[in-house]
Design a protein around this motif. Structure first.
Motif, PDB file in Angstrom:
ATOM      1  N   PHE A  59      49.424  11.382 -10.042  1.00 30.00           N
ATOM      2  CA  PHE A  59      48.370  11.609  -9.261  1.00 30.00           C
ATOM      3  C   PHE A  59      48.813  11.462  -7.779  1.00 30.00           C
ATOM      4  N   THR A  60      48.120  12.107  -6.976  1.00 28.17           N
ATOM      5  CA  THR A  60      47.927  12.004  -5.401  1.00 28.17           C
ATOM      6  C   THR A  60      46.880  11.288  -4.944  1.00 28.17           C
ATOM      7  N   TYR A  61      47.034  10.697  -3.577  1.00 29.05           N
ATOM      8  CA  TYR A  61      46.061   9.908  -3.327  1.00 29.05           C
ATOM      9  C   TYR A  61      45.695   9.887  -1.614  1.00 29.05           C
ATOM     10  N   LYS A  62      44.514   9.773  -1.324  1.00 27.47           N
ATOM     11  CA  LYS A  62      44.263   9.681   0.364  1.00 27.47           C
ATOM     12  C   LYS A  62      43.606   8.051   0.505  1.00 27.47           C
ATOM     13  N   ILE A  63      43.873   7.527   1.546  1.00 23.65           N
ATOM     14  CA  ILE A  63      43.345   6.509   1.990  1.00 23.65           C
ATOM     15  C   ILE A  63      42.584   6.214   3.216  1.00 23.65           C
ATOM     16  N   HIS A  64      41.622   5.369   2.877  1.00 27.52           N
ATOM     17  CA  HIS A  64      40.679   5.076   4.080  1.00 27.52           C
ATOM     18  C   HIS A  64      39.905   3.800   3.716  1.00 27.52           C
ATOM     19  N   VAL A  65      39.369   3.097   4.798  1.00 28.01           N
ATOM     20  CA  VAL A  65      38.902   1.759   4.774  1.00 28.01           C
ATOM     21  C   VAL A  65      37.546   1.637   4.261  1.00 28.01           C
ATOM     22  N   VAL A  66      37.569   0.832   3.330  1.00 26.02           N
ATOM     23  CA  VAL A  66      36.317   0.514   2.627  1.00 26.02           C
ATOM     24  C   VAL A  66      35.071   0.167   3.436  1.00 26.02           C
TER      25      VAL A  66
END
Length: 455
Positions: A59-66
């Protein structure tokens, strides 16, 4: 505890039945060692773990702050906040973080195979765990400092002995006079100076007086530092608290202690059936000694008079970073970090298998060593004095010893030069003969008799 919080958000239309790539959106908070900023990107244990899992599962993913920066706690109305709340509400499909596996969370979400084992401990300033001992008189200085003092004492005594032997002002006629500054008296003399008592006779030569003056300055400053540090140690209430276990922590009232408010650690103490732990929670509630984050708990522990209770794996990082901190040997409530998923999430089984494969291959251990093995940053305030704290004083003593020996040697050279001129001999032969007489050699004195002696 709030460390790296990584929520994996999955677009609903991205799931495929077999092996298709899936894009996950990951939300996280910036806190070491699980996730830290590196320019516009994030790095840390969780980020490396996600990279390995994405390769194995596909899988691929994106990251952002909770959004709220929390792990997840259920309130009185039954609603969850933090990562668990987002997973339950369908805002996230996965939570990849140092998320503690608990029975309450397991009832509401699915949890993967644990990827990190830990337990509960506490950290506090090393000054708070100092033990009383018969060697407390040595506590104001470190072992290296005492070794430095011993070497300085031996060198100073030896230099005074050499100067008094070489200097004609101190020992004019070796053939007739008794030498005053023997090796034993030299050490006795500097011992008297070290205790501010003095021990005669005192040096007459300029070189001996220089060494004597520098040693007295060295002794006065050294004693001032020793007694100031010793006074501070015996007049602090914190020193008398020897805290090594949770029982020690609970059965004293000098040191405050607390955990992250609303986290799984505070929940453990709140719901524990062990009277000791429940009493500790009541004490934390009474004093309102909870902290809002792990960073705040570590900071307060460094400042002193506070013990921060948290998960040992995160506390170990703080101890590795800050030399003033120490972690309790006792670890209670063994627990593990796991990945949370929405009930029925299809990839969780594959993720659990991938975690086991990473563990068997040693990858998880490698990541642990990578992010936890770091040198502590010394922030020396108080405590035992170290040699580098007084390096200027040692340099001054070294310069004084060198100057004293040099002056004595110049004085002897001056006498040899005058005698060589009067006896019409080479200065080198006169100097060699003089050194032989002064240091017990067998050099022959073949000086030609002067007209006065012949008469």
């Amino acid at each position: 505890m709030r460390s790296c919080v990584a929520l994996v958000l999955l677009a609903l239309g991205a799931l495929a039945v077999h092996g298709d790539a899936k894009e996950l959106s990951i939300t996280t908070i910036k806190e070491e060692p699980y996730a830290t900023s590196r320019g516009t990107e994030l790095e840390g244990y969780c980020m490396d773990l996600l990279t390995e899992l994405s390769k194995r599962v596909g899988f691929t993913y994106k990251i952002h702050v909770v959004k709220d920066g929390r792990y997840g706690v259920m309130d009185q109305s039954g609603n969850w906040n933090g990562m668990i709340g987002e997973v339950i509400r369908g805002e996230a499909d996965l939570a990849v973080a140092p998320l503690t596996l608990t029975s309450v969370r397991e009832r509401h979400v699915d949890m993967s195979t644990p990827f990190l084992q830990t337990g509960l401990g506490f950290i506090l300033n090393k000054d708070l765990v100092s033990h009383e001992s018969a060697l407390s008189l040595l506590a104001p200085f470190t072992a290296d400092m005492w070794v430095g003092l011993l070497v300085s004492f031996l060198l100073t005594g030896l230099c005074i002995f050499l100067v008094s032997r070489m200097s004609p002002s101190e020992w004019a006629d070796p053939d007739k006079e008794q030498h005053t500054f023997t090796l034993l008296h030299s050490f006795w003399y500097i011992t008297g100076a070290l205790t501010l008592q003095g021990a005669g006779p005192h040096p007459k030569a300029l070189g001996g007086r220089v060494i004597s003056a520098i040693w007295w300055i060295f002794a006065v400053v050294l004693l001032a530092c020793y007694f100031a540090n010793f006074y501070a140690m015996i007049h602090t209430d914190k020193k008398h608290a020897s805290i090594t276990t949770f029982s020690d922590l609970a059965n004293q009232d000098l040191i405050e202690y607390g955990a992250v408010e609303g986290g799984s650690t505070s929940q453990f103490f709140k719901t524990s059936k062990v009277p000791l732990y429940h009493r500790m929670y009541e004490q934390m509630e009474k004093r309102r000694s909870f902290v809002s984050s792990t960073a705040e708990g570590v900071r307060r522990a460094q400042e002193g008079n506070f013990a921060f209770i948290g998960e040992a794996v995160s506390l170990d990082l703080a101890v590795a970073r800050y030399c003033k901190l120490t972690r309790s040997e006792e670890v209670v409530s063994e627990r593990a970090y796991s990945i949370a998923a929405a009930p029925g999430f299809s990839l969780l089984k594959n993720i659990s298998i991938a975690i086991l494969e990473l563990s068997e291959a040693g990858t998880l251990a490698h990541l642990r060593n990578k992010w936890w093995s770091r040198s502590c940053m010394v922030d020396h305030e108080g405590g035992s004095l170290e040699a580098h704290d007084l390096r200027g004083l040692f340099v001054l003593l070294g310069l004084g010893l060198g100057l004293g020996v040099l002056l004595a040697l110049l004085e002897l050279l001056s006498k040899a030069h005058r005698q060589a001129r009067d006896d019409k001999r080479s200065c080198c032969s006169v100097l060699t003969s003089e050194l032989g007489r002064r240091f017990g050699g067998t050099a022959d004195s073949t000086e030609p008799e002067s007209d006065k002696s012949k008469a």
